[in-house]
Scaffold this active site. Structure first.
Site, PDB file in Angstrom:
ATOM      1  CG  ASP A  12      49.800  62.802  45.129  1.00 50.58           C
ATOM      2  OD1 ASP A  12      48.453  63.149  45.064  1.00 50.58           O
ATOM      3  OD2 ASP A  12      50.023  61.603  45.568  1.00 50.58           O
ATOM      4  CE1 TYR A 229      64.273  52.214  46.747  1.00 49.48           C
ATOM      5  CE2 TYR A 229      62.239  52.478  49.520  1.00 49.48           C
ATOM      6  CZ  TYR A 229      63.074  51.825  47.839  1.00 49.48           C
ATOM      7  OH  TYR A 229      62.005  52.117  46.907  1.00 49.48           O
ATOM      8  CE  LYS A 232      58.547  50.408  46.856  1.00 46.28           C
ATOM      9  NZ  LYS A 232      60.147  50.020  46.741  1.00 46.28           N
TER      10      LYS A 232
HETATM   11 MG    MG Z   1      48.764  60.346  46.253  1.00 47.28          MG
HETATM   12 MG    MG Z   2      49.974  58.076  42.955  1.00 47.78          MG
END
Ligand code: MG
Ligand code: MG
Ligand code: F6R
Length: 366
Positions: A12, A229, A232
């Site tokens: 991204d 952790y 995501k």
């Molecule tokens: Mg983003």
């Molecule tokens: Mg994404």
């Protein structure tokens, strides 16, 4: 013996409006750079797409997995796309590029990577999956079903070329360890791990008969930061199909059930994984619900023939309606679990601050 490598590398590096949709100018820049690499014969072929705010580079070549030149090429493409993202003031410009300079292998530098090398069969269908607003463990349930559930994959029962089952490589992303397990023999033990989707993730799968590679999933940033952790990472996966692997229809069948995955809104909520045509891979409602696309290709002398947009199929309409109903149901929980993730899995949390503030006000219960 010439082998083909498929490398799917994604990041991204900027989107509109908010964490929504990768801007076409970024995809175009990546295409230009990969086209040059094809002219220079580093790449055999490429296809650039996006799932939500993630730009995916699907590349074929003859250099094998973890090849420095290929990883450097992907890094360069993302850096150049980031320059445009910054000019356009796109949201999250360069957000997944965690390092300043390339250092030999793109793994651990932010982008997600799924790769596999194989000798092409006379005809070699491959499905590339890409998700947005979820995590690598989102693939556990559907990929388990493809390769180990006879109620999904009829071939496991009735095709002798699949009947001996598949070997799974599972990563423990918390402890930075891996284990190999075989199905059907170790099915119950395997499921005991795979149900814990934020810790145990399917990395690769091979056919037991001949150790032929069948599937590969991106897990990179999570496994690198072992012990901690780190949130995501919208994952990608490569799955081979037909003639000794699950049929293309068996590969996409598990996604007809929009199972609950972590990663919706602020990486901190559970929601249904909605299978969509690429044109609908734009998570809007409450930054979601999480999406998955399936791009089907034939691999021909290391060229990508396709894609077929496999979820652009009215047979998935009911799954999308069901996903919308589940989304509605989950949203009504607002800030409550199980819509909101458990505290230790949330990407954003004010809980430690709240507890600190209340420290002196907590009294013993008699
Ligand atoms: Mg983003
Ligand atoms: Mg994404
Ligand atoms: C989820 C995601 C988005 C953002 C949300 C807040 O993975 O990318 O839901 O978490 O839009 O983003 P910021 O904190 O950048 O305002």
């Amino acid at each position: 013996m010439v082998k083909t490598t498929i490398s799917v590398i994604k990041a991204d590096v900027g989107s509109i409006a908010g964490h929504g949709l990768a801007h076409p100018a970024l995809l175009k820049k990546c295409e230009e750079i990969l086209e040059n690499a094809k002219e220079e014969e580093l790449l055999m072929d490429y296809y650039v797409t996006n799932c939500g705010d993630d730009t995916e580079l699907i590349m074929t070549h003859r250099n094998g997995e973890e090849n420095e030149d290929i990883h450097k090429l992907a890094w360069h493409a993302f850096i150049e796309a980031t320059k445009i993202a910054k000019e356009l003031k796109l949201y999250g410009a360069g957000q997944d590029l965690l390092a300043d300079t390339f250092s030999g292998n793109i793994k651990g530098m932010g982008p997600g990577v799924a790769e596999m090398e194989f000798k092409e069969r006379p005809s070699d269908p491959v499905v590339i999956f890409a998700c947005d607003k979820t995590e690598p463990g989102a693939f556990n349930l559907p990929i388990y079903k493809m390769f180990a559930d006879p109620f999904n994959t009829a071939g496991l029962v009735i095709d002798s070329s699949l009947h001996n089952g598949f070997k799974f490589e599972i990563f423990d992303v918390m402890e930075h360890k891996k284990v190999f397990m075989s199905c059907p023999d170790e099915m119950y033990d395997l499921l005991a791990l795979l149900g814990t989707t934020n810790r145990y993730v399917i990395k690769r799968i091979w056919r037991r008969d001949d150790n032929e590679i069948a599937a590969s999933v991106s897990t990179e940033r999570l496994n690198l930061m072992a012990g901690k952790y780190v949130g995501k990472d919208d994952p990608v996966a490569i799955v081979r199909s037909q003639s000794g692997f699950p049929a293309a229809g068996e590969v996409v069948e598990p996604f007809a059930f929009p199972h609950l995955v972590g990663g919706w809104m602020r990486g901190s909520h559970n929601g249904p994984l909605m299978p969509v045509a690429q044109k609908n891979a734009y998570p809007v409602r409450f930054d979601g619900p999480p999406r998955v696309i399936a791009m089907g290709f034939q691999i021909a002398d290391s060229k990508l023939i396709g894609p077929a947009d496999m979820f652009d199929d009215p047979a998935y309409d009911r799954s999308r309606v069901l996903a919308s109903e589940i989304a509605e149901y989950m949203r009504r929980h607002g800030p409550f679990e199980p819509h909101r993730l458990p505290a230790d899995e949330m990407e954003y949390t004010t809980l430690p601050g709240v507890l600190e503030k209340l420290q002196d006000r907590f009294e013993d219960i008699d």
